[in-house]
Scaffold this motif. Structure first.
Motif, PDB file in Angstrom:
ATOM      1  N   LEU A 236       0.824  -1.204   0.000  1.00 58.92           N
ATOM      2  CA  LEU A 236       0.000   0.000   0.000  1.00 58.92           C
ATOM      3  C   LEU A 236       0.861   1.258   0.000  1.00 58.92           C
ATOM      4  CD1 LEU A 236      -2.910  -0.960   2.447  1.00 58.92           C
ATOM      5  CD2 LEU A 236      -2.818  -1.193  -0.045  1.00 58.92           C
ATOM      6  N   GLY A 237       1.939   1.235  -0.809  1.00 55.44           N
ATOM      7  CA  GLY A 237       2.763   2.416  -0.995  1.00 55.44           C
ATOM      8  C   GLY A 237       3.841   2.636   0.037  1.00 55.44           C
ATOM      9  N   ARG A 238       4.090   1.656   0.913  1.00 52.29           N
ATOM     10  CA  ARG A 238       5.159   1.799   1.911  1.00 52.29           C
ATOM     11  C   ARG A 238       6.140   0.646   1.797  1.00 52.29           C
ATOM     12  NH1 ARG A 238      -0.193   3.582   3.598  1.00 52.29           N
ATOM     13  NH2 ARG A 238       0.064   5.520   4.759  1.00 52.29           N
ATOM     14  N   LYS A 239       7.413   0.950   1.945  1.00 52.27           N
ATOM     15  CA  LYS A 239       8.424  -0.091   1.901  1.00 52.27           C
ATOM     16  C   LYS A 239       8.439  -0.876   3.212  1.00 52.27           C
ATOM     17  CE  LYS A 239      11.652   2.042  -1.363  1.00 52.27           C
ATOM     18  NZ  LYS A 239      13.041   2.523  -1.583  1.00 52.27           N
ATOM     19  N   ILE A 240       8.449  -2.183   3.076  1.00 55.10           N
ATOM     20  CA  ILE A 240       8.584  -3.054   4.254  1.00 55.10           C
ATOM     21  C   ILE A 240      10.053  -3.410   4.382  1.00 55.10           C
ATOM     22  CG2 ILE A 240       7.972  -5.283   5.251  1.00 55.10           C
ATOM     23  CD1 ILE A 240       5.309  -5.080   3.802  1.00 55.10           C
ATOM     24  N   GLU A 241      10.647  -2.988   5.489  1.00 54.81           N
ATOM     25  CA  GLU A 241      12.075  -3.180   5.686  1.00 54.81           C
ATOM     26  C   GLU A 241      12.338  -4.081   6.884  1.00 54.81           C
ATOM     27  OE1 GLU A 241      13.965   0.848   3.925  1.00 54.81           O
ATOM     28  OE2 GLU A 241      12.558   1.170   5.589  1.00 54.81           O
ATOM     29  N   ALA A 242      13.598  -4.163   7.274  1.00 56.97           N
ATOM     30  CA  ALA A 242      14.018  -5.156   8.276  1.00 56.97           C
ATOM     31  C   ALA A 242      13.261  -5.013   9.596  1.00 56.97           C
ATOM     32  CB  ALA A 242      15.512  -5.030   8.513  1.00 56.97           C
ATOM     33  N   ARG A 243      13.038  -3.770  10.037  1.00 58.20           N
ATOM     34  CA  ARG A 243      12.399  -3.568  11.338  1.00 58.20           C
ATOM     35  C   ARG A 243      10.988  -4.136  11.360  1.00 58.20           C
ATOM     36  NH1 ARG A 243      12.184   2.406  13.880  1.00 58.20           N
ATOM     37  NH2 ARG A 243      11.518   2.815  11.740  1.00 58.20           N
ATOM     38  N   GLU A 244      10.200  -3.865  10.319  1.00 58.56           N
ATOM     39  CA  GLU A 244       8.827  -4.394  10.262  1.00 58.56           C
ATOM     40  C   GLU A 244       8.829  -5.915  10.141  1.00 58.56           C
ATOM     41  OE1 GLU A 244       9.221  -0.395   9.380  1.00 58.56           O
ATOM     42  OE2 GLU A 244       9.754  -1.900   7.867  1.00 58.56           O
ATOM     43  N   MET A 245       9.780  -6.438   9.367  1.00 52.98           N
ATOM     44  CA  MET A 245       9.831  -7.886   9.169  1.00 52.98           C
ATOM     45  C   MET A 245      10.245  -8.607  10.446  1.00 52.98           C
ATOM     46  SD  MET A 245       9.086 -10.129   7.059  1.00 52.98           S
ATOM     47  CE  MET A 245       9.283 -11.909   7.013  1.00 52.98           C
ATOM     48  N   LYS A 246      11.116  -8.008  11.222  1.00 52.77           N
ATOM     49  CA  LYS A 246      11.514  -8.621  12.496  1.00 52.77           C
ATOM     50  C   LYS A 246      10.321  -8.717  13.455  1.00 52.77           C
ATOM     51  CE  LYS A 246      16.369  -7.177  12.360  1.00 52.77           C
ATOM     52  NZ  LYS A 246      17.387  -6.247  12.940  1.00 52.77           N
ATOM     53  N   ILE A 247       9.554  -7.631  13.513  1.00 55.16           N
ATOM     54  CA  ILE A 247       8.376  -7.644  14.388  1.00 55.16           C
ATOM     55  C   ILE A 247       7.383  -8.703  13.919  1.00 55.16           C
ATOM     56  CG2 ILE A 247       6.392  -6.305  15.208  1.00 55.16           C
ATOM     57  CD1 ILE A 247       8.129  -3.784  14.881  1.00 55.16           C
ATOM     58  N   ALA A 248       7.113  -8.741  12.604  1.00 61.19           N
ATOM     59  CA  ALA A 248       6.166  -9.714  12.062  1.00 61.19           C
ATOM     60  C   ALA A 248       6.629 -11.139  12.317  1.00 61.19           C
ATOM     61  CB  ALA A 248       5.973  -9.477  10.562  1.00 61.19           C
ATOM     62  N   SER A 249       7.919 -11.396  12.156  1.00 60.20           N
ATOM     63  CA  SER A 249       8.448 -12.744  12.374  1.00 60.20           C
ATOM     64  C   SER A 249       8.302 -13.157  13.834  1.00 60.20           C
ATOM     65  CB  SER A 249       9.930 -12.803  11.960  1.00 60.20           C
ATOM     66  OG  SER A 249      10.084 -12.495  10.596  1.00 60.20           O
ATOM     67  N   LEU A 250       8.599 -12.237  14.732  1.00 56.77           N
ATOM     68  CA  LEU A 250       8.480 -12.555  16.164  1.00 56.77           C
ATOM     69  C   LEU A 250       7.033 -12.886  16.528  1.00 56.77           C
ATOM     70  CD1 LEU A 250      10.844  -9.881  17.763  1.00 56.77           C
ATOM     71  CD2 LEU A 250      11.154 -12.365  17.802  1.00 56.77           C
ATOM     72  N   ILE A 251       6.097 -12.093  16.028  1.00 56.70           N
ATOM     73  CA  ILE A 251       4.684 -12.329  16.351  1.00 56.70           C
ATOM     74  C   ILE A 251       4.205 -13.634  15.725  1.00 56.70           C
ATOM     75  CG2 ILE A 251       2.347 -11.425  16.148  1.00 56.70           C
ATOM     76  CD1 ILE A 251       4.201  -9.888  18.075  1.00 56.70           C
ATOM     77  N   ALA A 252       4.637 -13.918  14.486  1.00 57.91           N
ATOM     78  CA  ALA A 252       4.219 -15.150  13.818  1.00 57.91           C
ATOM     79  C   ALA A 252       4.731 -16.386  14.554  1.00 57.91           C
ATOM     80  CB  ALA A 252       4.720 -15.151  12.373  1.00 57.91           C
ATOM     81  N   LEU A 253       5.942 -16.292  15.112  1.00 59.91           N
ATOM     82  CA  LEU A 253       6.535 -17.438  15.814  1.00 59.91           C
ATOM     83  C   LEU A 253       6.103 -17.523  17.275  1.00 59.91           C
ATOM     84  CD1 LEU A 253      10.146 -17.267  14.342  1.00 59.91           C
ATOM     85  CD2 LEU A 253       8.315 -18.852  13.714  1.00 59.91           C
ATOM     86  N   LEU A 254       5.593 -16.421  17.804  1.00 63.96           N
ATOM     87  CA  LEU A 254       5.162 -16.403  19.205  1.00 63.96           C
ATOM     88  C   LEU A 254       4.060 -17.420  19.470  1.00 63.96           C
ATOM     89  CD1 LEU A 254       4.838 -14.960  22.069  1.00 63.96           C
ATOM     90  CD2 LEU A 254       3.032 -13.649  20.951  1.00 63.96           C
ATOM     91  N   HIS A 255       3.087 -17.478  18.559  1.00 66.98           N
ATOM     92  CA  HIS A 255       1.911 -18.329  18.777  1.00 66.98           C
ATOM     93  C   HIS A 255       2.297 -19.800  18.954  1.00 66.98           C
ATOM     94  CE1 HIS A 255      -2.362 -18.996  18.856  1.00 66.98           C
ATOM     95  NE2 HIS A 255      -2.331 -19.787  17.795  1.00 66.98           N
ATOM     96  N   PRO A 256       3.030 -20.405  18.017  1.00 73.22           N
ATOM     97  CA  PRO A 256       3.438 -21.790  18.252  1.00 73.22           C
ATOM     98  C   PRO A 256       4.365 -21.942  19.448  1.00 73.22           C
ATOM     99  CG  PRO A 256       4.454 -20.930  16.242  1.00 73.22           C
ATOM    100  CD  PRO A 256       3.409 -19.946  16.664  1.00 73.22           C
ATOM    101  N   PHE A 257       5.187 -20.931  19.715  1.00 70.31           N
ATOM    102  CA  PHE A 257       6.138 -21.036  20.827  1.00 70.31           C
ATOM    103  C   PHE A 257       5.427 -21.197  22.167  1.00 70.31           C
ATOM    104  CE2 PHE A 257       8.690 -18.997  24.166  1.00 70.31           C
ATOM    105  CZ  PHE A 257       9.844 -19.773  24.111  1.00 70.31           C
TER     106      PHE A 257
END
Length: 571
Positions: free
Chosen positions: A407-428
């Motif tokens: 939606l017109g914004r670059k997704i960079e390392a900081r956003e991806m780190k947060i998303a990865s942590l949240i995605a892995l939190l649930h199974p953890f």
């Protein structure tokens, strides 16, 4: 069977017929446009004036989170104190005692986070006061919290470059006064005229057909059940939840309860399209969610309608399907539909006993909660889905050699780190809890506790393992349903599931709000020929693949040891 299937199809189509215009209405509410419930505006102003809140003061994402977490902390303390002291508070005609510290800890967290995991028996473990002024209150505010958090993300996706994301308190109050309260009132009236009690009198007594004297609890059940489902809460007045004849008297109330619990989660998906003026984007999201729902629902209905092979081997006919733990008045098809909708959404209410479901059905129910983004609860369903969108966009960008954009914004390392942590939190948090409980059952079974670990499981082997897996999955997904063969009303389960519920509620809210706030502050980049468009089937397939790989496959080993192994043992 054909009549049952027709009833299921009708219920879902009715839900869609309500959800689409409801989504348009919700978008209008939060865009500040005129709606037919604007007569509630004086109530809004009264609340803001009494609370000293300026609803027009813009907040950034950090201020939204601070407000959300602060008020939820206050509600947690309030609920805990009331539950401990309920035996001394008014509106207790049945003389129910206060809850123990560990049970009150679990219950307060459970209702605060929209989970409603009930480690007590509804009508005997709570009083009319706590049912009304704690549970029903938290039914409203927990649902409104999720919706308000989602609107912050909507706002961040809408504006091109901004750190001003509206006012949390305005979103929160409007969620109640313009959506939850008026629609709950209508639903409660329907329930009251169909046999749900609305009395504050104590237990009634009658003589059963076999001559037993039975004491039946009453109370303002209709009001609680309305918001219990509309707010995707699920905590019932009675221990048997919506399998109880007072909490769900007939097929009409059953249908209304089903529609009520699914309507807002689907409506919020369509509201996204109306709010952003990107209807095709919302259709893609709805398509992915609906495909996931059908992939869980069809195997479940097939398993329940075909009966139990172990019973068939005994030469017993099962013309109506697998009926153990089900209400004859609803049948296996409707019960299967309810069990899937209540687990993919965070409601967790039941009109049959999930512990008695076929192993395939149990697998699908747990998968729905493990994925936790097919429709989902009020607001939080899309917040979970948003994480998978970010991951899918990032991976897609890398595949074509471009900086990922959404939606017109670059997704960079900081956003991806947060998303990865949240995605892995649930199974953890689910698998760590399961590992700890399994260790105690196997290695510390005879511990000198009030309830020994050896007494936790009424079903040994694979099904006992499934009961523990289901409990932590339900807690992390803020669902609240359970395989009730598990002895969970003790200190160990009260504290461990309480911690899992807190983590499973607030971290998946913090993560998406942080990502949305960070992206909203970035320079807007117009779409170009190489931009991955978010309103195409290709984008939908990519999201679905990410969900399957990250969410579903993380749990395959645990599922293989539990319900999958149990399924093959029946053959």
């Amino acid at each position: 069977m054909n009549t049952e299937l027709t009833g299921v199809i009708f219920t879902y189509l009715l839900t869609l017929a309500i959800a689409i215009p409801l989504g348009r209405y919700i978008a209008k509410v939060f865009k500040g446009e005129k709606t037919w419930l604007d007569f509630m505006a004086p109530l809004d102003r009264l609340i803001f004036r009494f609370s000293g809140i300026d609803p027009k003061r813009e907040m950034n994402w950090k201020q939204h989170l601070l407000a959300l977490l602060t008020i939820n902390s206050v509600w947690l303390i309030y609920a805990f104190v009331c539950l401990m002291a309920q035996g001394h508070l008014p509106l207790n005609p049945d003389g129910n005692p206060g809850q123990s510290a560990d049970t009150a800890f679990n219950t307060a967290i459970s209702f605060l986070v929209n989970c409603n995991l009930q480690h007590y028996s509804g009508e005997s473990g709570a009083t009319y006061f706590t049912q009304h002024f704690v549970f029903m209150f938290l039914h409203f505010v927990s649902a409104a919290t999720g919706i308000a958090a989602l609107v912050v993300v909507f706002r961040a996706m809408k504006d091109k470059v901004t750190d001003k994301l509206g006012n949390f308190w305005e979103y929160f109050v409007k969620s109640i006064t313009r959506i939850l309260l008026p629609f709950s009132f209508v639903i409660a009236v329907i329930f009251a005229f169909n046999g749900m009690t609305t009395s504050y009198a104590g237990k009634d007594t009658f003589i059963s057909m076999q001559g037993d004297t039975v004491h039946v609890s009453r109370g303002p059940v209709a009001a609680l059940v309305a918001i219990k489902h509309l707010g995707t809460n699920g905590g019932g007045w009675f221990g048997a939840n919506s399998a109880h004849p007072i909490e769900n008297p007939n097929y009409l109330t059953n249908t209304v309860e089903l529609v009520a619990q699914v309507a807002i989660p689907i409506a919020l998906v369509f509201a996204l399209g109306f709010y952003l003026n990107k209807k095709k984007f919302s259709y893609v999201i709805f398509g992915v969610m609906t495909l996931g729902m059908l992939m869980l629902l069809i195997p479940t209905m097939n398993a329940e309608l075909n009966g139990n092979p172990a019973i068939a081997k005994m030469g017993i006919s099962q013309p109506t399907g697998a009926m153990e733990g089900k209400e004859v008045r609803f049948g296996p098809a409707n019960s299967a539909y309810w069990s899937i909708m209540t687990t993919i959404i965070s409601t967790g209410s039941v009109n049959s006993m999930h512990d008695s479901a076929m192993p395939v059905s149990g697998t699908m129910m747990m998968l729905g909660m493990m994925i936790n983004c097919f429709y989902g609860g009020c607001g939080v369903g899309f917040l979970n889905f948003y994480i998978f969108i970010i991951v899918a966009v990032f991976i897609s960008g890398l595949m074509v050699g471009r900086t990922p954009e959404f939606l017109g914004r670059k997704i960079e390392a900081r956003e991806m780190k947060i998303a990865s942590l949240i995605a892995l939190l649930h199974p953890f948090i689910i698998l760590v809890g399961l590992a700890i409980s399994s260790y105690y059952v196997v290695n510390v079974a005879g511990a000198d506790w009030a309830v020994k670990p050896s007494a936790w499981l009424n079903n040994p082997g694979t099904h006992g393992f499934s009961e523990m897996l289901y409990e932590y999955t339900s807690s992390a997904a803020n669902n609240g349903s359970g395989f009730e063969g598990l002895g969970d009303g003790n200190i160990f389960w009260n504290y461990t599931t309480g911690i899992v519920m807190i983590l499973g509620r607030f971290l998946p809210i913090i993560g998406p709000l942080a990502i949305a706030g960070l992206l909203a502050n970035k320079k807007y980049i117009p779409e170009s020929a190489g931009t991955l468009k978010s309103d195409t089937s290709t984008f939908g397939v990519m999201i679905f693949a990410v969900i399957v790989i990250i969410a579903a496959l993380s749990f395959f080993p645990a599922l293989a040891l539990g319900p999958i192994a149990e399924h093959f043992s029946l053959k």
